[in-house]
Write a protein that holds these residues in place. Structure first.
Motif, short mmCIF file in Angstrom:
data_model
loop_
_atom_site.label_atom_id
_atom_site.label_comp_id
_atom_site.label_asym_id
_atom_site.label_seq_id
_atom_site.Cartn_x
_atom_site.Cartn_y
_atom_site.Cartn_z
N GLY A 516 0.78 -1.23 0.00
CA GLY A 516 0.00 0.00 0.00
C GLY A 516 0.81 1.28 0.00
O GLY A 516 0.27 2.36 0.23
N GLU A 517 2.10 1.18 -0.27
CA GLU A 517 2.96 2.37 -0.34
C GLU A 517 4.22 2.03 -1.13
O GLU A 517 4.67 0.89 -1.13
CB GLU A 517 3.34 2.84 1.07
CG GLU A 517 4.13 1.80 1.86
CD GLU A 517 4.56 2.29 3.23
OE1 GLU A 517 4.18 3.41 3.59
OE2 GLU A 517 5.27 1.54 3.92
N PRO A 518 4.80 3.01 -1.81
CA PRO A 518 6.06 2.74 -2.53
C PRO A 518 7.22 2.66 -1.55
O PRO A 518 7.26 3.44 -0.58
CB PRO A 518 6.20 3.95 -3.46
CG PRO A 518 5.42 5.04 -2.79
CD PRO A 518 4.30 4.38 -2.03
N PRO A 519 8.15 1.75 -1.76
CA PRO A 519 9.31 1.67 -0.86
C PRO A 519 10.27 2.82 -1.13
O PRO A 519 10.32 3.34 -2.26
CB PRO A 519 9.95 0.34 -1.23
CG PRO A 519 9.57 0.12 -2.66
CD PRO A 519 8.21 0.73 -2.82
N PRO A 520 11.05 3.24 -0.13
CA PRO A 520 12.10 4.24 -0.39
C PRO A 520 13.10 3.71 -1.42
O PRO A 520 13.28 2.48 -1.52
CB PRO A 520 12.77 4.41 0.98
CG PRO A 520 11.78 3.90 1.97
CD PRO A 520 10.99 2.84 1.27
N PRO A 521 13.74 4.58 -2.20
CA PRO A 521 14.67 4.12 -3.24
C PRO A 521 15.73 3.16 -2.73
O PRO A 521 16.05 2.17 -3.40
CB PRO A 521 15.29 5.43 -3.75
CG PRO A 521 14.26 6.46 -3.50
CD PRO A 521 13.56 6.05 -2.22
N THR A 522 16.27 3.42 -1.54
CA THR A 522 17.33 2.53 -1.01
C THR A 522 16.78 1.14 -0.75
O THR A 522 17.44 0.13 -1.03
CB THR A 522 17.91 3.12 0.29
OG1 THR A 522 16.83 3.43 1.19
CG2 THR A 522 18.72 4.36 0.01
N ASP A 523 15.54 1.06 -0.20
CA ASP A 523 14.92 -0.24 0.06
C ASP A 523 14.62 -0.97 -1.25
O ASP A 523 14.82 -2.19 -1.37
CB ASP A 523 13.62 -0.07 0.84
CG ASP A 523 13.86 0.29 2.30
OD1 ASP A 523 15.04 0.39 2.68
OD2 ASP A 523 12.88 0.46 3.05
N PHE A 524 14.16 -0.21 -2.25
CA PHE A 524 13.81 -0.82 -3.54
C PHE A 524 15.04 -1.44 -4.20
O PHE A 524 14.99 -2.57 -4.69
CB PHE A 524 13.18 0.23 -4.46
CG PHE A 524 12.68 -0.34 -5.76
CD1 PHE A 524 11.52 -1.10 -5.80
CD2 PHE A 524 13.37 -0.14 -6.94
CE1 PHE A 524 11.05 -1.63 -7.00
CE2 PHE A 524 12.93 -0.66 -8.14
CZ PHE A 524 11.75 -1.41 -8.17
N ILE A 525 16.14 -0.71 -4.19
CA ILE A 525 17.39 -1.23 -4.77
C ILE A 525 17.85 -2.46 -4.00
O ILE A 525 18.31 -3.45 -4.59
CB ILE A 525 18.48 -0.13 -4.76
CG1 ILE A 525 18.11 0.97 -5.77
CG2 ILE A 525 19.85 -0.72 -5.11
CD1 ILE A 525 18.98 2.20 -5.69
N LYS A 526 17.69 -2.42 -2.68
CA LYS A 526 18.08 -3.57 -1.84
C LYS A 526 17.19 -4.78 -2.16
O LYS A 526 17.68 -5.91 -2.22
CB LYS A 526 17.95 -3.19 -0.36
CG LYS A 526 18.69 -4.12 0.59
CD LYS A 526 18.73 -3.52 1.97
CE LYS A 526 19.60 -4.33 2.92
NZ LYS A 526 19.16 -5.71 3.07
#
Length: 535
Positions: A516-526
Motif C-alpha cells: 500500500g505504499e512505494p518503498p524508499p529508493p534505497t529499500d527498492f534497490i536492496k
C-alpha cells in the motif's frame, strides 16, 4: 553513374553496389548507433544472405537486428556506471582509439628521428599517454553486447555452443519494411506479410552438426470477410486497455456485470487470434518452436525414420536444412492436423531447397514467374513442382506422399503415443518488437513446454555468463524462500491488495516488503539486488 536515374526521385542500385553499401554501413556503425536504422541494415543484410543460401549469415544478422535500441541503452548505461566508478574513465576511453590507431601504424625510423628533433618532450608525452591506458580487458559477454567487430558470424556460432545444450533458442523476426522510416508506428505496425523463424539451437540442428537455419513464413493472410490478424490484435489490445481504465468508475452491480461481460468477450476473441496463428498462420511450421526432448532415444528414432524414408524413396538430393525441418515436423505430428502436415511438407520440399539448384534448371512456362527471383516462395506451385521433379527425378506428389505416410505412422501408431506428452527442455523465444504483443507462449504446440522470452541473444549470453554457476540442466536455480514484494504502491487496487497480501502472508511467510505504499529508493534497490524472487 549507371546506378542513378537523374530524371526520377528513385535510385536504382546494382546488386554488388547495394551489398557494398550495406556492408559498409553495418561494419562502420558507431559505438552507440541509431537502433531502428541499425535494425533495418541488419535485416536487409539477412535477406541477402538468405537469398544466397547462407543460413548461418542470415541468422547472425537477424540476431543483431533484435532490440538494437535497448542494447544501445544497455551499453550506454554500462559506460555511465564505469564512469561513476572511475573518474578518469571518460578520458581514457577517448585516448584508447587514438592509441590503437597509433599502434596500428608505427612511425618509420626516419620519421621518428625527425619527430624527436622537433619535440623534446616526446618521452614524457608517451609516458603520460600510458598512464591513461585502459588495462582492463573486458570479458567476451560484455564485448559482444557492444557494437564492434566482435559481433561476427564466428563469435555468434561460438556463443551458441557455449550456452546450455538443453536450451532451444528461437528468434521470430519481421522482415525489413521501408515504411518504418516514413510513417508513425500506428500506421505501419499492421503492415506485416511474413516472418522469419530462426532456429539458433534445436534438437536436430545440434545433432546434425549444422548451424542455425531460418525459414521465411507468409503471415497475416486472411480469407474473404475476415479481419486481418494484426488489425484484430491491436483492436483487442485497445479495447482491453480502455476496459481496464474504466474499471475504476464502476459503482453499481449492472456496470460490474457489463465489465465482466466485456472481459469474457475479449478473452474469446483472443482465443480466436491464437487459433488463427496456430492453424492458418504458422500451420505445420509451429513445430519449429518446440523444445528438445529429454529422452534422446526418441530423437534418434525420429532421425532414423526420416533418413530411412529419404533413402527408401530415393530423395538423396534433399538439403541438410530440409532434413532438419522434416525431423522437426515428424516429431510434432501427434499434435498437428493432417492438412497442416501435408501443407508443411509441400513447402519444405519446394520452398526450403537449394536456391542455386533451382536457378540452374528453372525455365518459366507459366509466364508469371520471373527468372530473376530471389526466394523460392516467389515462384508458383506449378514451376516449383517441375523444378523439384527435374532435381530429384521424382514427382512432388510422390514426395509429399512419402513423408505424409511417415507422419501418419508417428501420428496414429500407439508405439509413438509417448511422444505427445514427452518431457521437454526449456524453450527461449527472442521476439521482434513488431511481434511482441502476440501470445506465442499460449500456442497449443507449446502447452507442455517451459517457455521464456528474452530481448536478444546478446542479453541472453550476458545473463548466462553472470549466473552460469546457478544454471543446472538448463534451469536457473534459486532459493524461493528469499523473496521481496511491493504490493499496490499507488493505493488504487484495494481488492487486489487484500488478495495478494493474504496470499504472500500465508504461502511466503519468510518474504518481506511494502504494502500500500512505494518503498524508499534505497529499500527498492536492496529488494531487487538481494531477493531471489521479486514480486
Amino acid at each position: 553513374m549507371e546506378d542513378f536515374d537523374v530524371f526520377t526521385n528513385e535510385i536504382n542500385f546494382t546488386k554488388p553496389l547495394f551489398k557494398n553499401i550495406l556492408n559498409k554501413y553495418i561494419h562502420e556503425v558507431p559505438s552507440t548507433p541509431n537502433g531502428p536504422n541499425y535494425q533495418s541494415g541488419r535485416k536487409l543484410m539477412a535477406e541477402e544472405c538468405l537469398a544466397d543460401n547462407d543460413d548461418i549469415g542470415c541468422a547472425f544478422h537477424l540476431s543483431e537486428a533484435a532490440s538494437a535500441s535497448l542494447r544501445t541503452m544497455a551499453v550506454y548505461r554500462e559506460e555511465q556506471l564505469r564512469s561513476a566508478e572511475n573518474k578518469l574513465f571518460k578520458i581514457t576511453s577517448y585516448v584508447k582509439p587514438i592509441k590503437d590507431l597509433v599502434d596500428a601504424n608505427p612511425i618509420p625510423k626516419k620519421d621518428a628521428k625527425l619527430i624527436a628533433m622537433l619535440s623534446k618532450d616526446m618521452d614524457s608525452i608517451t609516458d603520460t599517454l600510458k598512464s591513461y591506458a585502459i588495462e582492463e580487458e573486458l570479458p567476451c559477454h560484455r564485448r559482444y553486447l557492444r557494437f564492434t567487430k566482435e559481433n561476427n558470424v564466428d563469435n555468434f556460432q561460438r556463443i551458441l555452443k557455449e550456452l546450455p545444450k538443453e536450451w532451444t533458442i528461437i528468434q521470430l523476426t519481421v522482415p525489413y519494411n521501408p515504411n518504418e522510416n516514413l510513417m508513425p508506428l500506428k500506421e505501419y505496425r499492421k503492415d506485416v506479410n511474413s516472418i522469419y523463424v530462426s532456429m539458433f539451437t534445436n534438437d536436430y540442428v545440434d545433432s546434425n552438426a549444422a548451424g542455425p537455419i531460418t525459414v521465411h513464413i507468409p503471415c497475416n493472410i486472411t480469407k474473404e470477410g475476415e479481419k486481418p490478424l494484426f488489425t484484430e490484435l491491436y483492436s483487442l489490445l485497445d479495447e482491453n486497455y480502455q476496459t481496464i481504465d474504466n474499471a475504476q468508475f464502476l459503482n453499481n452491480k449492472r456496470l460490474v456485470q457489463n465489465y465482466w461481460s466485456r472481459r469474457e468477450d475479449i478473452d474469446l476473441r483472443m482465443k480466436s487470434v491464437i487459433n488463427v496463428m496456430d492453424k492458418e498462420w504458422l500451420g505445420g511450421f509451429s513445430c519449429l518452436l518446440t523444445g528438445k526432448l529429454v529422452d534422446s532415444c526418441l530423437r534418434e528414432r525420429i532421425i532414423k525414420l526420416v533418413d530411412n524414408t529419404i533413402s527408401d524413396w530415393g530423395l538423396m538430393r534433399l538439403t541438410q536444412k530440409q532434413k532438419i525441418l522434416l525431423c522437426n515436423l515428424t516429431e510434432c505430428c501427434p499434435v498437428l492436423q493432417s492438412q497442416q502436415i501435408k501443407s508443411c511438407i509441400r513447402r519444405i520440399l519446394t520452398e526450403c531447397g537449394n536456391t542455386e539448384d533451382v536457378r540452374q534448371i528453372f525455365n518459366s512456362e507459366c509466364g508469371n514467374c520471373n527468372k530473376e527471383f530471389r526466394f523460392l516462395n516467389e515462384l508458383c506451385l506449378k514451376c516449383l513442382s517441375k523444378c523439384f521433379e527435374k532435381i530429384h527425378h521424382f514427382s512432388l506428389v510422390d514426395g509429399i506422399r512419402a513423408f505424409s505416410q511417415l507422419a501418419m505412422l508417428v501420428k496414429d501408431n500407439d508405439e509413438w503415443a509417448a511422444l505427445k506428452k514427452a518431457k521437454r527442455h526449456p524453450v527461449i523465444l527472442i521476439v521482434d518488437d513488431m511481434l511482441d504483443t502476440f501470445p506465442w507462449e499460449t500456442l497449443p504446440v507449446l502447452n507442455h513446454h517451459p517457455v521464456s522470452r528474452l530481448e536478444n541473444i546478446h542479453f541472453l549470453y550476458y545473463l548466462y555468463k553472470i549466473h552460469e554457476k546457478d544454471v543446472k540442466d538448463g534451469y536457473f536455480t534459486t532459493k524461493c524462500e528469499i523473496g521481496r514484494y511491493v504490493i499496490n504502491p499507488e493505493k488504487n487496487l484495494d481488492r487486489m491488495e487484500k488478495r495478494m497480501t493474504s496470499f504472500v502472508k500465508y504461502w511466503c511467510d519468510t518474504w518481506s516488503g511494502h504494502i500500500g505504499e512505494p518503498p524508499p529508493p534505497t529499500d527498492f534497490i536492496k529488494y531487487i539486488s538481494d531477493a531471489h524472487v521479486f514480486l
